[in-house]
Design a protein around this motif. Structure first.
Motif, short mmCIF file in Angstrom:
data_model
loop_
_atom_site.label_atom_id
_atom_site.label_comp_id
_atom_site.label_asym_id
_atom_site.label_seq_id
_atom_site.Cartn_x
_atom_site.Cartn_y
_atom_site.Cartn_z
N PHE A 144 0.86 -1.18 0.00
CA PHE A 144 0.00 0.00 0.00
C PHE A 144 0.90 1.23 0.00
N MET A 145 1.01 1.88 -1.13
CA MET A 145 2.00 2.94 -1.29
C MET A 145 1.77 4.16 -0.39
N GLU B 41 0.93 3.95 2.84
CA GLU B 41 0.89 3.50 4.25
C GLU B 41 1.60 4.46 5.19
N ASN B 42 2.63 5.16 4.69
CA ASN B 42 3.39 6.04 5.58
C ASN B 42 2.95 7.50 5.52
C1 LIG Z 1 6.98 2.79 5.18
O1 LIG Z 1 7.96 2.90 6.17
C2 LIG Z 1 8.59 1.66 6.49
C3 LIG Z 1 9.57 1.93 7.64
O2 LIG Z 1 10.43 2.97 7.33
C4 LIG Z 1 9.32 1.12 5.27
O3 LIG Z 1 9.91 -0.13 5.56
C5 LIG Z 1 8.29 0.94 4.14
O4 LIG Z 1 8.94 0.53 2.97
C6 LIG Z 1 7.56 2.24 3.89
N1 LIG Z 1 6.50 2.00 2.92
C7 LIG Z 1 6.43 2.65 1.77
C8 LIG Z 1 5.29 2.25 0.86
O5 LIG Z 1 7.18 3.51 1.41
#
Ligand SMILES: *[C@@H]1O[C@H](CO)[C@@H](O)[C@H](O)[C@H]1NC(C)=O
Length: 342
Positions: free
Chosen positions: A116-117, A119-120
């Motif tokens: 899920f792009m 998510e952060n």
């Molecule tokens: C969201 O953050 C986590 C922890 O830093 C990372 O592992 C993950 O790849 C990130 N997700 C995206 C979609 O960028």
């Protein structure tokens, strides 16, 4: 009721442009005689072609709907109003058969457990309306064809294309209806995830102008299918039953969502923030194009429907957001998906 009998009628009204809500009052419901006069007036107002025989068959449905709309609008506790719109003499069952068209696979919903792009994403604007950002085309009309899934898909592709290229191009639902036939079934229903796959594998999709909508399934036009105007790189599902995730996603692009729309209140929705009633038996694909908060503090989603601009709020419905059930109102958070374009 024969489909053939109805097809001409519904197709004609599908492209009419009546806008104002149809006015009537309690006197119009006082007797069958008054209701017959109301039915005639309704028919003229909406320009619905109906033979005397067909009207006799439909009178009971019209009467029940007129009474329902009237009673509902008398209830001040409701945050939304209904109108005796162009669907006024259709039963709920008939309406669902003709105007929805989401087909959930027999093995159930997609899991929504992939990546899920968004998510952060930690901050989203307090309100978002992709229409104001120029990422949403005018309201379209699926007509009497269960092709909602194609319209819902196209909202997502038109949106991400405008966001990436600054060009808003109306794209072809008809290409999906005619050519995406491996598991999607034209006017008999389909699923947005599958349509995104099709567009990706096909190398793109053509424009509405090149391959216009005709509200029925025809043979796939191979030349037009090969004429790509917009391409996508894939698609992802929004994590299921999570309105917060849905918010993060639609803060970034228009989303395809599935809902249960086959309820009387939805059929006759006119304006305000819709709060139901509806269940979570997903039967309709629509476009989620924003969110906001009403004056009274009620949060809502902005949903683009495909029943013409003379349904709801100029073709849109505002649906209550952040309800206690994790599935969201009418299941709006259960099967949300969006295209990826780099
Ligand atoms: C969201 O953050 C986590 C922890 O830093 C990372 O592992 C993950 O790849 C990130 N997700 C995206 C979609 O960028």
């Amino acid at each position: 009721m024969a489909r053939a009998l109805l097809s001409t009628a519904v197709f004609a009204l599908a492209f009419s442009l009546a806008a104002a809500s149809f006015p009537f009052n309690g006197d119009d419901l006082a007797s069958d005689e008054a209701l017959w006069a109301l039915y005639d007036r309704w028919q003229n107002f909406h320009g619905v072609p109906r033979s005397p025989d067909e009207k006799r068959l439909r009178f009971d449905a019209f009467k029940a709907n007129a009474n329902y709309v009237f009673e509902s609008n008398m209830n001040d506790a409701k945050t939304y109003k209904l109108s005796l719109n162009k669907f006024g003499d259709m039963t709920k069952e008939e309406f669902k058969r003709m105007y929805t068209g989401l087909r959930i696979p027999s093995d159930g919903l997609r899991s929504g457990e992939g990546s899920f792009m968004y998510e952060n994403v930690t901050e989203v604007p307090p309100a978002m309306d992709w229409r104001q950002k120029g990422a949403v085309t005018g309201v379209k009309n699926q007509g009497q064809c269960g092709s909602c899934w194609a319209f819902s898909t196209i909202v997502g592709v038109e949106g991400i294309n405008q966001i990436r290229t600054k060009k808003l191009i109306s794209l072809s639902e008809q290409e999906l209806v005619d050519c995406d036939t491996a598991t999607n079934q034209g006017c008999d229903g389909g699923l947005m995830d599958v349509a995104y796959d099709f567009i990706q594998r096909n190398g793109g999709i053509t424009s509405e102008e090149n391959y216009p909508y005709v509200a029925q399934q025809r043979e796939c036009n191979i030349a037009k299918k090969k004429s790509h105007v917009v391409a996508i790189d894939g698609h992802e599902d929004v994590p299921r039953n999570n309105e917060e995730a849905l918010l993060k996603a639609v803060a970034n692009q228009p989303i395809s969502v599935a809902i249960e729309a086959a309820g009387t209140d939805f059929q006759f929705y006119s304006e305000g923030v819709f709060t139901g009633s509806c269940g979570t038996e997903l039967d309709h694909g629509v476009g989620l194009v924003g969110y906001g908060t009403a004056h009274d503090g009620m949060k809502y989603w902005i949903v683009k429907n495909s029943w013409g601009a003379n349904w709801g709020e100029q073709g849109y419905i505002r649906m209550q957001r952040d309800i206690s059930a994790s599935e969201g109102l009418c299941g709006i958070a259960m099967q949300a998906t969006y295209p990826i374009k780099k």
